[in-house]
Scaffold this motif. Structure first.
Motif, PDB file in Angstrom:
ATOM      1  N   MET A 145       0.817  -1.208   0.000  1.00  0.00           N
ATOM      2  CA  MET A 145       0.000   0.000   0.000  1.00  0.00           C
ATOM      3  C   MET A 145       0.854   1.264   0.000  1.00  0.00           C
ATOM      4  SD  MET A 145      -3.306  -0.709  -0.091  1.00  0.00           S
ATOM      5  CE  MET A 145      -4.185   0.659   0.650  1.00  0.00           C
ATOM      6  N   ALA A 146       1.997   1.220   0.674  1.00  0.00           N
ATOM      7  CA  ALA A 146       2.852   2.412   0.739  1.00  0.00           C
ATOM      8  C   ALA A 146       3.367   2.824  -0.631  1.00  0.00           C
ATOM      9  CB  ALA A 146       4.020   2.158   1.690  1.00  0.00           C
ATOM     10  N   ASP A 147       3.375   1.882  -1.581  1.00  0.00           N
ATOM     11  CA  ASP A 147       3.846   2.190  -2.933  1.00  0.00           C
ATOM     12  C   ASP A 147       2.857   3.056  -3.711  1.00  0.00           C
ATOM     13  OD1 ASP A 147       6.092   0.667  -2.439  1.00  0.00           O
ATOM     14  OD2 ASP A 147       5.272  -1.143  -3.391  1.00  0.00           O
ATOM     15  N   LEU A 148       1.678   3.288  -3.146  1.00  0.00           N
ATOM     16  CA  LEU A 148       0.667   4.070  -3.862  1.00  0.00           C
ATOM     17  C   LEU A 148       0.959   5.567  -3.836  1.00  0.00           C
ATOM     18  CD1 LEU A 148      -2.618   2.262  -2.743  1.00  0.00           C
ATOM     19  CD2 LEU A 148      -1.410   2.055  -4.915  1.00  0.00           C
ATOM     20  N   ARG A 149       1.876   6.003  -2.974  1.00  0.00           N
ATOM     21  CA  ARG A 149       2.214   7.429  -2.924  1.00  0.00           C
ATOM     22  C   ARG A 149       2.713   7.882  -4.308  1.00  0.00           C
ATOM     23  NH1 ARG A 149       3.800  11.247   1.018  1.00  0.00           N
ATOM     24  NH2 ARG A 149       3.738   9.676   2.678  1.00  0.00           N
ATOM     25  N   GLY A 150       2.160   8.984  -4.775  1.00  0.00           N
ATOM     26  CA  GLY A 150       2.564   9.536  -6.067  1.00  0.00           C
ATOM     27  C   GLY A 150       1.924   8.871  -7.266  1.00  0.00           C
ATOM     28  N   LYS A 151       1.008   7.949  -7.038  1.00  0.00           N
ATOM     29  CA  LYS A 151       0.357   7.251  -8.155  1.00  0.00           C
ATOM     30  C   LYS A 151      -0.984   7.899  -8.491  1.00  0.00           C
ATOM     31  CE  LYS A 151       3.565   4.091  -8.442  1.00  0.00           C
ATOM     32  NZ  LYS A 151       4.486   4.545  -7.391  1.00  0.00           N
ATOM     33  N   ARG A 152      -1.567   7.440  -9.605  1.00  0.00           N
ATOM     34  CA  ARG A 152      -2.874   7.940 -10.060  1.00  0.00           C
ATOM     35  C   ARG A 152      -3.972   7.036  -9.502  1.00  0.00           C
ATOM     36  NH1 ARG A 152      -2.032   7.235 -16.222  1.00  0.00           N
ATOM     37  NH2 ARG A 152      -1.194   5.299 -15.332  1.00  0.00           N
ATOM     38  N   ALA A 153      -4.932   7.634  -8.790  1.00  0.00           N
ATOM     39  CA  ALA A 153      -5.964   6.854  -8.090  1.00  0.00           C
ATOM     40  C   ALA A 153      -7.337   7.062  -8.716  1.00  0.00           C
ATOM     41  CB  ALA A 153      -5.998   7.234  -6.615  1.00  0.00           C
ATOM     42  N   ALA A 154      -8.064   5.971  -8.854  1.00  0.00           N
ATOM     43  CA  ALA A 154      -9.434   6.024  -9.382  1.00  0.00           C
ATOM     44  C   ALA A 154     -10.417   5.590  -8.291  1.00  0.00           C
ATOM     45  CB  ALA A 154      -9.567   5.114 -10.597  1.00  0.00           C
ATOM     46  N   PHE A 155     -11.394   6.447  -7.987  1.00  0.00           N
ATOM     47  CA  PHE A 155     -12.448   6.167  -7.011  1.00  0.00           C
ATOM     48  C   PHE A 155     -13.794   6.119  -7.736  1.00  0.00           C
ATOM     49  CE2 PHE A 155      -9.060   8.030  -4.539  1.00  0.00           C
ATOM     50  CZ  PHE A 155      -9.101   7.374  -3.305  1.00  0.00           C
ATOM     51  N   PRO A 156     -14.734   5.329  -7.234  1.00  0.00           N
ATOM     52  CA  PRO A 156     -16.062   5.305  -7.870  1.00  0.00           C
ATOM     53  C   PRO A 156     -16.762   6.659  -7.798  1.00  0.00           C
ATOM     54  CG  PRO A 156     -15.769   3.432  -6.402  1.00  0.00           C
ATOM     55  CD  PRO A 156     -14.629   4.345  -6.143  1.00  0.00           C
ATOM     56  N   ARG A 157     -16.529   7.397  -6.707  1.00  0.00           N
ATOM     57  CA  ARG A 157     -17.154   8.707  -6.521  1.00  0.00           C
ATOM     58  C   ARG A 157     -16.473   9.409  -5.352  1.00  0.00           C
ATOM     59  NH1 ARG A 157     -20.285   4.794  -5.513  1.00  0.00           N
ATOM     60  NH2 ARG A 157     -21.530   5.128  -7.396  1.00  0.00           N
ATOM     61  N   TYR A 158     -16.673  10.694  -5.288  1.00  0.00           N
ATOM     62  CA  TYR A 158     -16.155  11.442  -4.148  1.00  0.00           C
ATOM     63  C   TYR A 158     -17.091  11.286  -2.958  1.00  0.00           C
ATOM     64  CZ  TYR A 158     -14.858  15.248  -1.100  1.00  0.00           C
ATOM     65  OH  TYR A 158     -14.483  15.969  -0.003  1.00  0.00           O
ATOM     66  N   ASP A 159     -16.535  11.228  -1.769  1.00  0.00           N
ATOM     67  CA  ASP A 159     -17.285  11.249  -0.515  1.00  0.00           C
ATOM     68  C   ASP A 159     -18.010   9.941  -0.218  1.00  0.00           C
ATOM     69  OD1 ASP A 159     -17.752  12.812   1.763  1.00  0.00           O
ATOM     70  OD2 ASP A 159     -19.811  13.218   1.137  1.00  0.00           O
ATOM     71  N   GLY A 160     -17.704   8.896  -0.983  1.00  0.00           N
ATOM     72  CA  GLY A 160     -18.356   7.614  -0.737  1.00  0.00           C
ATOM     73  C   GLY A 160     -17.527   6.719   0.165  1.00  0.00           C
ATOM     74  N   ALA A 161     -17.913   5.456   0.230  1.00  0.00           N
ATOM     75  CA  ALA A 161     -17.243   4.501   1.113  1.00  0.00           C
ATOM     76  C   ALA A 161     -15.768   4.336   0.754  1.00  0.00           C
ATOM     77  CB  ALA A 161     -17.957   3.154   1.043  1.00  0.00           C
ATOM     78  N   ALA A 162     -15.458   4.244  -0.535  1.00  0.00           N
ATOM     79  CA  ALA A 162     -14.061   4.063  -0.948  1.00  0.00           C
ATOM     80  C   ALA A 162     -13.223   5.278  -0.574  1.00  0.00           C
ATOM     81  CB  ALA A 162     -13.989   3.805  -2.449  1.00  0.00           C
ATOM     82  N   TRP A 163     -13.759   6.464  -0.823  1.00  0.00           N
ATOM     83  CA  TRP A 163     -13.019   7.687  -0.532  1.00  0.00           C
ATOM     84  C   TRP A 163     -12.617   7.752   0.939  1.00  0.00           C
ATOM     85  CZ3 TRP A 163     -10.908  11.608  -3.261  1.00  0.00           C
ATOM     86  CH2 TRP A 163     -10.523  12.759  -2.549  1.00  0.00           C
TER      87      TRP A 163
END
Length: 707
Positions: free
Chosen positions: A476-494
């Motif tokens: 998970m620490a390798d995600l710094r500086g990467k491009r992230a895709a979320f289903p939506r803002y302010d939802g469970a994933a966010w």
């Protein structure tokens, strides 16, 4: 003589078959009658076993699978099917919904006109010297209550039990008490003491509270005041009576006759100490014909009016005793009608449901008891016409079984509007999934009181970090500086990812928001609309190389794997990135499938009523064998659509206390617990927002992220 009987029998069968084949009044192919079937919850399925026989032998009958019995009633009303098997409770619902059908046959399992005959039996020691009123006879006596279940049959349904109680008690309508408390108080005030064993409400903690509040209703129990008590149930309540503990009970007439050996010369010793108590306050010896308080009719065959004559003729073909062993179409039809052991008793002529039920003393009255005034409806907010229609039918089904306060269904155009309506007090509750947990708590001052739970971890709402197998991202620490895709803002994933990274990377919320990811796509967050909101859209962003990680559910990834046209190479390229401490399940967070939200400032009484109503509906119409009621399916399809109001994977509704029970207490990273402890929402940029943002806020967010 034997040969002649066989010949006559074959002629009769041929005539019956000819009658079936030539009817032509059904809604199926070539005028075939269409039978609506509701499968049971066990492994044995009637339709694939018996329906092919009807087709093969051209019986003039076609099978149609219905979601539940009310679904079948709706189909009959619309004319798309012709007949089916229903309970007398279904007929109550049909009457209330103005469904125009006819009862053509009863399915009798015994040679008697009614399925149940409920009587009252008393110890003669409480009988006065001369005639009296029912109230005077029973006041301050000890009640051996047979208990209540969600089953239609034994010991008593809550509706039938409540009706019997109402014939004796004075109604209590104290506005400072819940509906359940008022009913229990009326019982406690009238009887000196009682054994009302078994659950009073589905929630165990609330059940314990109520039993502490009304101890006299457990005072006559042998030990526990639960369904394990020796005085619970039909036989238990009679034991309570004959052991001298109690003075009165209700029971099935046949059960009482069998218990006391009334029709046998060797009747139970002391049977003459008891008597049947009648509704007018008189009494009769146990050797006399009992005075019945309430009769429950048999299950019936119901047909649409146009096809009723043809259905009657069809049922007449099953009147020979050989149907129990017949391996041809008659035996198959008998099994599909659940009449293997009960031959259809014809009604001449077929009757409207109301007229049919009117013959059974007390039954219709039991299902039309007056409530308190003004009625305390629970206004439930839905977000579509389909959802409101399902809610209305759930309300009808619940009302049949005496679920109170009754559910009243309201429609708004969106989840936001429903949450706002609950916050404003215009509605009492609404349902939403975990994407709305934070928004509900933060923006609308709501709280989830019930959760749609499943014990299968893979079927919960999960958030998993999926990456490309060829990338150099291994933790998970390798995600710094990467491009992230979320289903939506302010939802469970966010919120799940935000919580995980700030905790494990030991960074501030500000640092996370402003610079942890190189790019973020979360519809509702940026103004360029990188893709439409949705989990599959976020996954596609990863598959197409536009993102380095997609935070979505296991269910969405599994749907992607199973999607028609998805190549094996595409599927192999996407792998989960397991967070530290959760190598087994690999998710960043999990939450229950859905939630019922109420206002935070709702009174305890109202909260108890809402929880009680929905958990009782769940017990009746959810997935609770062996008492699953096929009248309605809360979690099944509605009008051929899935996931309407509730999720199909839901096992039951439960309070937050379930999170402390096995197996839930063993699963880390629960979103509900995290959200319930949130006090600072400033990481969401400090604004009051929901998954649908205003363009003004979008502009601000874009500036913060890309400046």
């Amino acid at each position: 003589m034997a040969k002649m009987n066989v010949s006559v029998f074959l002629v009769l069968v041929f005539c019956c078959v000819k009658a079936v084949l030539s009817q032509g009044t059904g809604s199926g192919n070539d005028g075939n009658l269409r039978l609506c079937i509701v499968e049971g919850r066990g492994l044995y399925k009637r339709a694939p076993t018996h329906c092919p026989i009807l087709d093969k032998e051209k019986a003039g009958v076609e099978c149609v699978l219905g979601t539940d019995r009310l679904d079948c009633l709706r189909r009959i009303s619309k004319g798309t099917v012709d007949f089916g098997v229903f309970s007398p409770e279904d007929l109550i619902a049909a009457q209330w919904a103005n469904i125009d059908v006819l009862v053509t046959n009863e399915l009798r399992f015994r040679a008697r006109p009614y399925a149940r005959n409920i009587v009252a039996i008393v110890n003669r020691r409480i009988l006065p010297d001369s005639s009296s009123t029912l109230h005077a006879v029973l006041k301050n006596s000890t009640l051996c209550h047979p208990g209540e279940t969600m089953d239609d049959l034994r010991p008593l349904s809550e509706t039938l039990s409540g009706y019997l109680e109402s014939l004796v008690l004075e109604r209590v309508c104290d506005p400072t008490r819940s509906n359940t408390e008022n009913k229990l108080k009326a019982l406690a005030d009238f009887y000196g003491k009682a054994c009302k064993a078994g659950p009073w409400v589905p929630d165990k903690n609330r059940d314990d509270e109520l039993k502490r509040q009304f101890p006299s209703l457990c005072a006559a129990c042998a030990r526990s005041c639960t369904a394990a008590d020796r005085y619970w149930g039909n036989t238990g309540s009679l034991t309570c009576l004959t052991e001298g503990v109690g003075d009165v009970t209700w029971g099935e007439a046949d059960d009482i006759a069998a218990y006391f050996n009334i029709n046998d010369s060797s009747s139970l010793s002391g049977a003459d100490n008891f008597a049947y108590l009648c509704r007018d306050g008189t009494w009769r010896d146990l050797t006399q014909e009992p005075c019945v308080w309430l009769r429950r009719p048999w299950n019936v065959i119901v047909a649409k009016r146009k096809a009723s004559e043809a259905v009657s003729k069809l049922a007449a073909a099953l009147t020979n005793s050989s149907v129990t062993v017949d391996r041809h179409w008659r035996g198959a039809l008998s099994a599909l009608l659940e009449s293997n052991q009960a031959l259809p008793e014809p009604l001449h002529p077929p009757r409207a449901p109301l007229d049919y039920l009117a013959r059974a003393d007390g039954f219709r009255e039991a299902y039309s008891q007056a409530g308190c005034h003004p009625p305390r409806h629970i206004n439930f907010c839905t977000t579509s016409l389909l959802a409101k229609n399902k809610c209305d039918w759930l309300s009808e089904a619940g009302a049949v079984y005496g679920i109170a306060p009754p559910l009243q269904c309201v429609m708004r155009s969106s989840t936001q509007e429903c949450m706002a309506a609950v916050e404003a007090g215009d509605c009492d509750a609404t349902a939403a999934d975990s994407d709305w947990l934070v928004a509900g708590l933060r923006d609308y001052s709501l709280t989830p009181v019930l959760h749609e739970v499943t014990p299968i971890v893979e079927k919960t709402s999960t958030i998993v970090a999926y990456v490309n197998a060829d990338s150099k991202i291994s933790k998970m620490a390798d995600l710094r500086g990467k491009r992230a895709a979320f289903p939506r803002y302010d939802g469970a994933a966010w919120h799940s990812v935000q919580r995980y990274i700030t905790e494990h990377e030991k960074i501030s919320c500000k640092d996370y928001v402003e610079g942890y990811f190189k790019e973020i796509c979360a519809p509702g967050l940026d103004g360029k609309k990188c893709y439409d909101a949705g989990e599959m859209e976020a996954l596609n962003s990863l598959v197409e190389g536009k993102s380095d990680v997609a935070f979505i559910s296991m269910a969405t990834f599994n749907a992607f794997k199973d999607k028609k046209g998805a190549s094996s190479e595409e599927v192999k390229k996407i792998v989960p990135l397991c967070p530290e401490g959760n190598q087994k399940y690999c998710f960043v967070s999990w939450s229950n499938l859905g939630h019922i939200f109420v206002a935070k400032n709702v009174t305890d009484i109202r909260k108890h009523e809402i929880i009680n109503v929905f958990t009782k509906l769940d017990q009746l119409f959810g997935k609770h064998p062996p008492f699953h009621n096929a009248m309605f399916s809360m979690y099944g399809p509605f009008n051929h659509e899935n996931e309407v109001i509730f999720h199909s994977n839901t096992k039951s509704l439960a309070t937050s206390a379930v999170l402390k029970t096995h197996p839930y207490d063993k699963i880390s990273y629960n979103l509900e617990l995290f959200v319930s402890n949130m006090t600072d929402f400033t990481c969401g940029f400090g604004a009051k927002i929901t998954p649908s943002l205003s363009m003004l806020f979008v502009t601000l967010v874009v500036f913060l992220i890309y400046s």
